[in-house]
Design an enzyme around this catalytic site. Structure first.
Site, PDB file in Angstrom:
ATOM      1  N   ASN A  37      35.111  38.470  35.710  1.00 33.34           N
ATOM      2  CA  ASN A  37      34.497  38.616  37.025  1.00 33.34           C
ATOM      3  C   ASN A  37      32.972  38.701  36.942  1.00 33.34           C
ATOM      4  OD1 ASN A  37      34.490  38.781  39.766  1.00 33.34           O
ATOM      5  ND2 ASN A  37      35.263  40.881  39.886  1.00 33.34           N
ATOM      6  N   HIS A 122      46.494  49.788  45.586  1.00 33.01           N
ATOM      7  CA  HIS A 122      45.310  50.542  46.021  1.00 33.01           C
ATOM      8  C   HIS A 122      45.475  50.988  47.471  1.00 33.01           C
ATOM      9  CE1 HIS A 122      42.409  48.522  42.907  1.00 33.01           C
ATOM     10  NE2 HIS A 122      43.501  48.983  42.363  1.00 33.01           N
ATOM     11  N   ARG A 147      46.997  54.153  43.914  1.00 32.24           N
ATOM     12  CA  ARG A 147      45.640  54.551  43.575  1.00 32.24           C
ATOM     13  C   ARG A 147      44.897  54.874  44.855  1.00 32.24           C
ATOM     14  NH1 ARG A 147      40.480  51.094  41.415  1.00 32.24           N
ATOM     15  NH2 ARG A 147      40.120  50.906  43.662  1.00 32.24           N
ATOM     16  N   TYR A 159      32.163  52.520  45.694  1.00 31.27           N
ATOM     17  CA  TYR A 159      33.117  51.687  44.975  1.00 31.27           C
ATOM     18  C   TYR A 159      34.519  51.805  45.571  1.00 31.27           C
ATOM     19  CZ  TYR A 159      36.843  50.502  42.006  1.00 31.27           C
ATOM     20  OH  TYR A 159      38.018  49.969  41.582  1.00 31.27           O
ATOM     21  N   ASP A 210      40.340  56.319  40.447  1.00 29.43           N
ATOM     22  CA  ASP A 210      39.411  55.613  39.552  1.00 29.43           C
ATOM     23  C   ASP A 210      37.987  56.122  39.787  1.00 29.43           C
ATOM     24  OD1 ASP A 210      39.045  52.041  38.765  1.00 29.43           O
ATOM     25  OD2 ASP A 210      38.041  53.832  37.977  1.00 29.43           O
ATOM     26  N   HIS A 212      35.494  55.202  38.011  1.00 27.84           N
ATOM     27  CA  HIS A 212      34.687  53.999  37.743  1.00 27.84           C
ATOM     28  C   HIS A 212      33.423  54.326  36.949  1.00 27.84           C
ATOM     29  CE1 HIS A 212      33.946  49.715  38.785  1.00 27.84           C
ATOM     30  NE2 HIS A 212      35.251  49.742  38.914  1.00 27.84           N
ATOM     31  N   GLU A 236      41.045  57.795  36.082  1.00 30.66           N
ATOM     32  CA  GLU A 236      40.634  56.593  35.335  1.00 30.66           C
ATOM     33  C   GLU A 236      39.127  56.496  35.172  1.00 30.66           C
ATOM     34  OE1 GLU A 236      42.045  53.064  37.204  1.00 30.66           O
ATOM     35  OE2 GLU A 236      40.632  51.785  36.158  1.00 30.66           O
ATOM     36  N   GLU A 262      39.969  49.226  30.791  1.00 28.92           N
ATOM     37  CA  GLU A 262      40.032  47.896  31.435  1.00 28.92           C
ATOM     38  C   GLU A 262      38.880  47.009  30.997  1.00 28.92           C
ATOM     39  OE1 GLU A 262      39.849  49.150  35.608  1.00 28.92           O
ATOM     40  OE2 GLU A 262      37.994  48.010  35.753  1.00 28.92           O
ATOM     41  N   ARG A 283      44.198  50.911  29.223  1.00 29.27           N
ATOM     42  CA  ARG A 283      44.147  49.996  30.373  1.00 29.27           C
ATOM     43  C   ARG A 283      43.841  48.551  29.984  1.00 29.27           C
ATOM     44  NH1 ARG A 283      44.761  49.774  35.218  1.00 29.27           N
ATOM     45  NH2 ARG A 283      42.672  49.630  36.100  1.00 29.27           N
ATOM     46  N   HIS A 312      45.232  46.851  33.496  1.00 29.84           N
ATOM     47  CA  HIS A 312      44.391  46.450  34.617  1.00 29.84           C
ATOM     48  C   HIS A 312      45.052  45.284  35.349  1.00 29.84           C
ATOM     49  CE1 HIS A 312      40.057  44.937  35.738  1.00 29.84           C
ATOM     50  NE2 HIS A 312      40.546  45.682  36.697  1.00 29.84           N
ATOM     51  N   ASP A 316      40.617  40.154  40.453  1.00 26.42           N
ATOM     52  CA  ASP A 316      39.840  39.229  39.619  1.00 26.42           C
ATOM     53  C   ASP A 316      40.552  38.895  38.321  1.00 26.42           C
ATOM     54  OD1 ASP A 316      38.598  42.096  39.821  1.00 26.42           O
ATOM     55  OD2 ASP A 316      38.250  41.530  37.734  1.00 26.42           O
ATOM     56  N   GLU A 339      48.981  47.812  37.129  1.00 28.12           N
ATOM     57  CA  GLU A 339      48.178  47.739  38.355  1.00 28.12           C
ATOM     58  C   GLU A 339      48.445  46.419  39.055  1.00 28.12           C
ATOM     59  OE1 GLU A 339      43.961  47.911  37.802  1.00 28.12           O
ATOM     60  OE2 GLU A 339      43.551  48.040  39.939  1.00 28.12           O
ATOM     61  N   TRP A 402      28.037  51.336  37.690  1.00 23.74           N
ATOM     62  CA  TRP A 402      28.776  50.872  38.868  1.00 23.74           C
ATOM     63  C   TRP A 402      30.252  51.088  38.648  1.00 23.74           C
ATOM     64  CZ3 TRP A 402      32.493  46.868  39.435  1.00 23.74           C
ATOM     65  CH2 TRP A 402      32.926  46.752  40.763  1.00 23.74           C
TER      66      TRP A 402
HETATM   67  C1  CS2 Z   1      38.893  48.527  39.091  1.00 21.91           C
HETATM   68  C2  CS2 Z   1      38.608  47.060  39.227  1.00 21.91           C
HETATM   69  O1  CS2 Z   1      41.140  47.943  39.511  1.00 21.91           O
HETATM   70  C3  CS2 Z   1      40.384  48.747  38.923  1.00 21.91           C
HETATM   71  O2  CS2 Z   1      40.754  49.691  38.220  1.00 21.91           O
HETATM   72  O3  CS2 Z   1      38.190  49.148  38.062  1.00 21.91           O
HETATM   73  O4  CS2 Z   1      38.801  46.714  40.560  1.00 21.91           O
HETATM   74  C4  CS2 Z   1      37.227  46.615  38.804  1.00 21.91           C
HETATM   75  O5  CS2 Z   1      36.275  47.212  39.644  1.00 21.91           O
HETATM   76  C5  CS2 Z   1      37.133  45.108  38.912  1.00 21.91           C
HETATM   77  O6  CS2 Z   1      38.187  44.538  38.184  1.00 21.91           O
HETATM   78  C6  CS2 Z   1      35.807  44.602  38.376  1.00 21.91           C
HETATM   79  O7  CS2 Z   1      35.798  43.197  38.383  1.00 21.91           O
HETATM   80 MG    MG Z   2      39.297  50.646  37.134  1.00 21.57          MG
END
Ligand code: CS2
Ligand code: MG
Length: 402
Positions: A37, A122, A147, A159, A210, A212, A236, A262, A283, A312, A316, A339, A402
């Site tokens: 991504n 999600h 999630r 996020y 998450d 992040h 996460e 991930e 992950r 993961h 994407d 996921e 991020w």
């Molecule tokens: C996230 C992702 O799904 C998750 O756990 O961390 O959505 C992540 O932000 C994206 O795959 C980034 O491209």
């Molecule tokens: Mg994640």
């Protein structure tokens, strides 16, 4: 099974996907996901300029030898671009071998270890009320694992929480957009989100969250401790994972299960966290961690310390990745959860798939191979369009994770 053609299909049906297609002399072909991504074109070049030309004439049955050739050959090992390119080749070869054997991929791995694959989706909301509604919607779809991400009062763009109920797509602009962050506001608010969810839905729903990568170790320790009453399935990416020693401090303070990986692309990224029992779920995904061949090694290593898989599965990661992942999940003994951020109809329009979703669980299907194919004519309708992941700043302007 001599390889006679190897190419990349780059398409953008709502978002960019990179697919590797390898064809042998008898007309059989296999495909693999190689989507990274925000850096798709880097992987396309890595494949087209360096990897795929070197595969022509090789025996497609020699998956391991080709894996070693693509991994060690460049001299410059590991890294997200090279390992995603390798993953695309690897999954295409596993798809090919299973088709040649006329069996679903999971049979080649050792057969299925379970009847169905638990998945999580999600639930996002701009405030607690909207988040509760999103959890209820996911619950009604049958998900037993959800999630949860919630907007934070005082933070404009955060996020995982799209505005106006839109579907969440992280790569949201040509060049990086900017998000803002306040750990203070986040830490003071998030425990209440989970308190409300447990009050509304009770103790049985598996709840995931998450972070992040946004906390410091002591902040992550505090959050893990404050969430303990709500028995999360996992917390996460609580902190960035370059220095993995920091997870020792988190572990000292909380029994909230931790999930990381991930963005890992090699078993070497996972080793310390697993062997020091600093995480509970790994992950890594078949598309970013070198394909099925390396994912098997990671899972077997993780099983020695009771660490389970939790691959993961964001939008994407293409349906090709999801198909291969589900065959892996069907087999892997130390499976945790998979996921699944549902792809949009447009994203799915260039693929056909055998995997099925029912009541919060997946089955991969019995089609020979991984059961996913790409329609090249459809894919050609959607030319690549650069899209970048956001960056994130603290309220004082400091560039943050991020
Ligand atoms: C996230 C992702 O799904 C998750 O756990 O961390 O959505 C992540 O932000 C994206 O795959 C980034 O491209
Ligand atoms: Mg994640």
């Amino acid at each position: 099974m001599k390889i006679t053609d190897a190419k990349v299909i780059l398409t953008c049906p709502g978002r960019n996907f990179v697919t590797v297609k390898i064809t042998t002399e008898d007309g059989l072909y296999g495909i693999g996901d190689a989507t990274l991504n925000g850096r798709e074109k880097s992987v396309v070049s890595y494949l087209e300029d360096y990897v795929l030309p070197a595969l022509i004439g090789r025996d497609a049955q020699r998956i391991e030898d080709i894996w070693q050739f693509v991994y060690r050959g460049p001299y410059w090992r590991r890294g997200p671009v090279g390992m995603t390119a390798l993953a695309g080749v690897d999954v295409a070869l596993w798809d090919l071998k299973a088709k040649a054997a006329n069996m679903p991929l999971y049979q080649l791995l050792g057969g299925r270890s379970r009847d169905r694959i638990m998945t999580y989706t999600h639930a996002n909301g701009e405030d607690i009320e909207a988040t509760l509604a999103a959890v209820e919607k996911a619950r009604k779809q049958g998900y037993q694992a959800i999630r949860v991400q919630c907007g934070i009062p005082g933070i404009d763009k955060i996020y995982g929480v799209p505005k106006g109920g839109k579907a969440y797509e992280p790569a949201d602009a040509d060049l990086p957009s900017e998000e803002s962050w306040s750990t203070h506001k986040y830490l003071n608010f998030i425990p209440r989100v989970f308190e409300e969810i447990r009050r509304e839905f009770g103790p049985d729903l598996h709840l995931l969250h998450d972070v992040h990568h946004r906390l410091t170790p002591i902040e992550a320790a505090r959050l893990g401790k404050e969430l303990e009453p709500y028995h999360l399935f996992w917390l996460e990416d609580a902190v960035p994972a370059e220095n993995q020693d920091v997870f020792k401090l988190i572990r000292q303070h909380t029994t909230t299960p931790l999930a990381v990986g991930e963005i890992f692309n090699s078993i070497h990224d996972c080793r310390e966290l697993i062997q020091n029992q600093l995480i509970d779920y790994i992950r890594t995904s078949v598309v970013h961690a070198g394909g099925i061949t390396q994912m098997r090694r990671i899972a077997d290593f993780a099983s020695l310390w009771g660490v389970r898989t939790g691959s993961h599965g964001a939008t994407d990661l293409s349906p090709v990745c999801m198909g291969a992942a589900l065959h892996f999940d069907y087999w892997v003994p130390n499976f945790g959860v998979q996921e699944h951020m549902p792809h949009s109809e447009l994203m799915e329009s260039v693929f056909t798939r055998a995997y099925q979703f029912e009541d919060g669980f997946f089955t991969p299907g019995e089609t020979p191979g991984h059961g996913v194919d790409i329609d090249e004519v459809e894919a050609a309708k959607y030319p690549y369009k650069r899209a970048s992941l956001p960056v994130n700043r603290l309220e004082d302007g400091t560039l943050w994770h991020w």
